[in-house]
Write a protein that holds these residues in place. Structure first.
Motif, PDB file in Angstrom:
ATOM      1  N   ALA A 137       5.008  -0.041  -7.117  1.00 46.31           N
ATOM      2  CA  ALA A 137       4.716   1.032  -6.165  1.00 46.31           C
ATOM      3  C   ALA A 137       3.854   2.109  -6.812  1.00 46.31           C
ATOM      4  O   ALA A 137       2.892   2.602  -6.210  1.00 46.31           O
ATOM      5  N   ILE A 138       4.181   2.471  -8.048  1.00 48.40           N
ATOM      6  CA  ILE A 138       3.383   3.477  -8.765  1.00 48.40           C
ATOM      7  C   ILE A 138       1.984   2.944  -9.037  1.00 48.40           C
ATOM      8  O   ILE A 138       0.975   3.649  -8.849  1.00 48.40           O
ATOM      9  N   ARG A 139       1.899   1.702  -9.447  1.00 46.72           N
ATOM     10  CA  ARG A 139       0.588   1.087  -9.718  1.00 46.72           C
ATOM     11  C   ARG A 139      -0.272   1.085  -8.453  1.00 46.72           C
ATOM     12  O   ARG A 139      -1.466   1.411  -8.485  1.00 46.72           O
ATOM     13  N   ILE A 140       0.330   0.728  -7.325  1.00 50.37           N
ATOM     14  CA  ILE A 140      -0.401   0.695  -6.060  1.00 50.37           C
ATOM     15  C   ILE A 140      -0.834   2.093  -5.649  1.00 50.37           C
ATOM     16  O   ILE A 140      -1.981   2.303  -5.210  1.00 50.37           O
ATOM     17  N   ALA A 141       0.063   3.067  -5.773  1.00 57.98           N
ATOM     18  CA  ALA A 141      -0.268   4.435  -5.381  1.00 57.98           C
ATOM     19  C   ALA A 141      -1.425   4.990  -6.199  1.00 57.98           C
ATOM     20  O   ALA A 141      -2.324   5.660  -5.666  1.00 57.98           O
ATOM     21  N   LYS A 142      -1.436   4.712  -7.488  1.00 60.85           N
ATOM     22  CA  LYS A 142      -2.527   5.196  -8.341  1.00 60.85           C
ATOM     23  C   LYS A 142      -3.842   4.512  -7.990  1.00 60.85           C
ATOM     24  O   LYS A 142      -4.901   5.158  -7.939  1.00 60.85           O
ATOM     25  N   ALA A 143      -3.771   3.213  -7.741  1.00 63.10           N
ATOM     26  CA  ALA A 143      -4.989   2.492  -7.379  1.00 63.10           C
ATOM     27  C   ALA A 143      -5.529   2.973  -6.034  1.00 63.10           C
ATOM     28  O   ALA A 143      -6.747   3.092  -5.848  1.00 63.10           O
ATOM     29  N   TYR A 144      -4.647   3.258  -5.110  1.00 57.96           N
ATOM     30  CA  TYR A 144      -5.039   3.666  -3.757  1.00 57.96           C
ATOM     31  C   TYR A 144      -5.635   5.066  -3.745  1.00 57.96           C
ATOM     32  O   TYR A 144      -6.635   5.319  -3.071  1.00 57.96           O
ATOM     33  N   PRO A 304       0.233   0.191   6.606  1.00 60.09           N
ATOM     34  CA  PRO A 304      -1.028  -0.467   6.969  1.00 60.09           C
ATOM     35  C   PRO A 304      -2.242   0.104   6.246  1.00 60.09           C
ATOM     36  O   PRO A 304      -3.139  -0.646   5.856  1.00 60.09           O
ATOM     37  N   ALA A 305      -2.290   1.419   6.065  1.00 54.74           N
ATOM     38  CA  ALA A 305      -3.457   2.025   5.411  1.00 54.74           C
ATOM     39  C   ALA A 305      -3.602   1.529   3.976  1.00 54.74           C
ATOM     40  O   ALA A 305      -4.700   1.196   3.522  1.00 54.74           O
ATOM     41  N   ILE A 306      -2.488   1.477   3.257  1.00 53.40           N
ATOM     42  CA  ILE A 306      -2.551   1.007   1.873  1.00 53.40           C
ATOM     43  C   ILE A 306      -2.822  -0.490   1.830  1.00 53.40           C
ATOM     44  O   ILE A 306      -3.597  -0.972   0.991  1.00 53.40           O
ATOM     45  N   ALA A 307      -2.220  -1.238   2.748  1.00 50.98           N
ATOM     46  CA  ALA A 307      -2.487  -2.684   2.796  1.00 50.98           C
ATOM     47  C   ALA A 307      -3.967  -2.960   3.038  1.00 50.98           C
ATOM     48  O   ALA A 307      -4.553  -3.871   2.431  1.00 50.98           O
ATOM     49  N   ARG A 308      -4.599  -2.178   3.924  1.00 51.45           N
ATOM     50  CA  ARG A 308      -6.035  -2.369   4.201  1.00 51.45           C
ATOM     51  C   ARG A 308      -6.883  -2.123   2.965  1.00 51.45           C
ATOM     52  O   ARG A 308      -7.911  -2.777   2.756  1.00 51.45           O
ATOM     53  N   HIS A 309      -6.459  -1.171   2.115  1.00 49.18           N
ATOM     54  CA  HIS A 309      -7.219  -0.870   0.898  1.00 49.18           C
ATOM     55  C   HIS A 309      -7.387  -2.109   0.032  1.00 49.18           C
ATOM     56  O   HIS A 309      -8.446  -2.302  -0.589  1.00 49.18           O
TER      57      HIS A 309
END
Length: 456
Positions: A137-144, A304-309
């Motif tokens: 989750a942290i990795r995804i948030a930073k990438a996003y 959905p917004a993060i998934a689209r990224h």
């Protein structure tokens, strides 16, 4: 003769039937395996044989009421054949396959979870457990977001990997900060201890907003918090707090991560604790109750917004056991059991019953200073006196009184978590009113130890 050689062969079942004694099991376990969170010379494990429903049994046949669902995860109860059969059936056809493959159980679990996740959350990322869900989750948030800082709370527990131990706010992180993970910003939550008044939602949000401003909102990737804090005290947020956190995160482009590893999958009387406050996070980590702890599995729900990224951007993360077939089968079956037996509804119905037991204990025992529960997620906080509300055992200490209470509960056949000045009351969601009373009668008896310790 080595212990393992002392066994008989049952040709009818084609399995090895072990005949180790409890002492032999403990000796072998201590000699050849490392126990977590412990100095090994102090470990005194129980030799467990089997478990069924809300009970488990030691090797000598002694029965224990599981009043903490082990580590707050065996939500459907022990030994449910519907889940065990589903695991066995999956193993007959596909025990493991690369996570780059697609297969039916993975597809069906993803589809099912999409109907349960809060709001418009749909996509899931599977992990081996809760810590890996939070780590990703942290990795995804930073990438996003392209940002580096992560806000966390002091009374949080998020896992035991290097990153998640540093995200954790309680003393378990201290030995793991060597060096500390960069970019972690700690904030207070509304609960300040039994001897201090809890902040209102407005006070807590005002402090949080000030800290966001001082840190620089444009530098903060995520705010991760347990929706209802688990091992650090069953801390239920005041109404309005989560809604305010959601608004602050939305306003500043901060990814809100709800850690529902303990409080999710029915524990609070809703499928997920965020549902009590109508809040939809950007990411939500789950595990434990996902399979009822029958097999290791975590799942991260993604907005959905993060998934689209990640449709056009590579997600640089992976796990060998992502969407493990046996674990996915266990999850599908455990969810089906929860639906068939209305276990979320049972947790909701028994919430006032547990609260009544808490209140009755507080009326009878001056050592009970505070009590809280939401669904079947509860705690009793013991104090030296109700005027000062000084904890009976200090922060980060299980003193002799609490150790004696734990020992007395086990002698009465009740297993739960005793942590600092707290007695956890978190039974499986399949528990009945009579079984709930059985647990509280044992607690009622052993609270005499606490009352004597404070001179009452």
């Amino acid at each position: 003769m080595a212990f393992w050689e002392d066994a008989t062969w049952d040709s009818r079942k084609d399995v090895r039937t072990m005949t180790l004694s409890a002492d032999e099991i403990v000796q072998l376990s201590k000699r050849y395996t490392l126990y977590d969170w412990s100095a090994q010379s102090k470990v005194a494990p129980m030799a467990v044989d089997r478990a069924e429903g809300v009970y488990f049994y030691d090797v000598d046949g002694r029965r224990y009421l599981d009043f903490n669902s082990q580590l707050m995860g065996v939500n459907i109860g022990h030994g449910d054949k519907r889940v065990i059969d589903a695991i066995a059936k999956q193993g007959e056809t596909l025990a493991y396959i690369t996570p780059f493959a697609a297969y039916e159980t993975r597809a069906l679990l993803g589809q099912k979870l999409a109907t349960l996740w809060p709001g418009d959350m749909e996509k899931s990322f599977f992990t081996l457990g809760g810590a890996e869900a939070n780590e990703n989750a942290i990795r995804i948030a930073k990438a996003y977001t392209g940002r580096e800082k992560v806000m966390v709370r002091y009374r949080a527990y998020h896992g035991a990997t290097y990153l998640t131990a540093n995200l954790t706010g309680d003393p378990r992180r201290w030995a793991n900060e060597n060096p500390p993970v960069a970019g972690i910003v700690r904030v207070f939550d509304p609960y300040r201890g039994s001897d201090r008044p809890e902040d209102t939602a407005e006070q807590a949000l005002d402090r949080l907003e000030e800290q966001i401003m001082l840190e620089g909102p444009e530098t903060i990737a995520a705010f991760i918090l347990e929706t209802v804090t688990g091992t650090n005290g069953i801390l239920i947020p005041p109404d309005g707090y989560l809604q305010g956190v959601r608004e602050l995160c939305t306003r500043h482009g901060i990814v809100l991560i709800a850690d529902e590893i303990m409080c999710g999958f029915g524990r609070t009387g809703e499928w997920f604790a965020v549902n009590h406050w109508g809040v939809v996070p950007d990411l939500m980590s789950t595990a434990k109750g996902l399979t009822s702890s029958y097999l290791p599995l975590g799942a991260l729900a993604i907005s959905p917004a993060i998934a689209r990224h990640f449709e056009d951007n590579v997600f640089y993360g992976g796990l060998t056991y992502n969407s493990h077939p046996l674990s996915c089968a266990a999850a599908l079956a455990a969810i089906q059991v929860m639906e068939d037996d209305d276990l979320v509804g049972n947790a909701h119905r028994l919430e006032p019953v547990m609260r009544r037991h808490h209140e009755e204990l507080a009326d009878r025992h001056p050592s009970v200073g505070l009590h809280r529960n939401i669904g079947l997620f509860g705690i009793l906080e013991l104090v030296e006196d109700r005027d000062t509300m000084k904890p009976l055992s200090p922060y980060n200490v299980n003193n002799e009184t609490m150790v004696a209470i734990n020992r007395a509960l086990l002698e009465r056949g009740v297993f739960t978590m005793i942590r600092w000045n707290g007695i956890m009351t978190n039974p499986p969601l399949c528990i009945t009113e009579d079984q709930l009373q059985e647990g509280f009668e044992a607690i009622d008896a052993v609270l005499e130890i606490a009352d004597r310790a404070i001179g009452a």
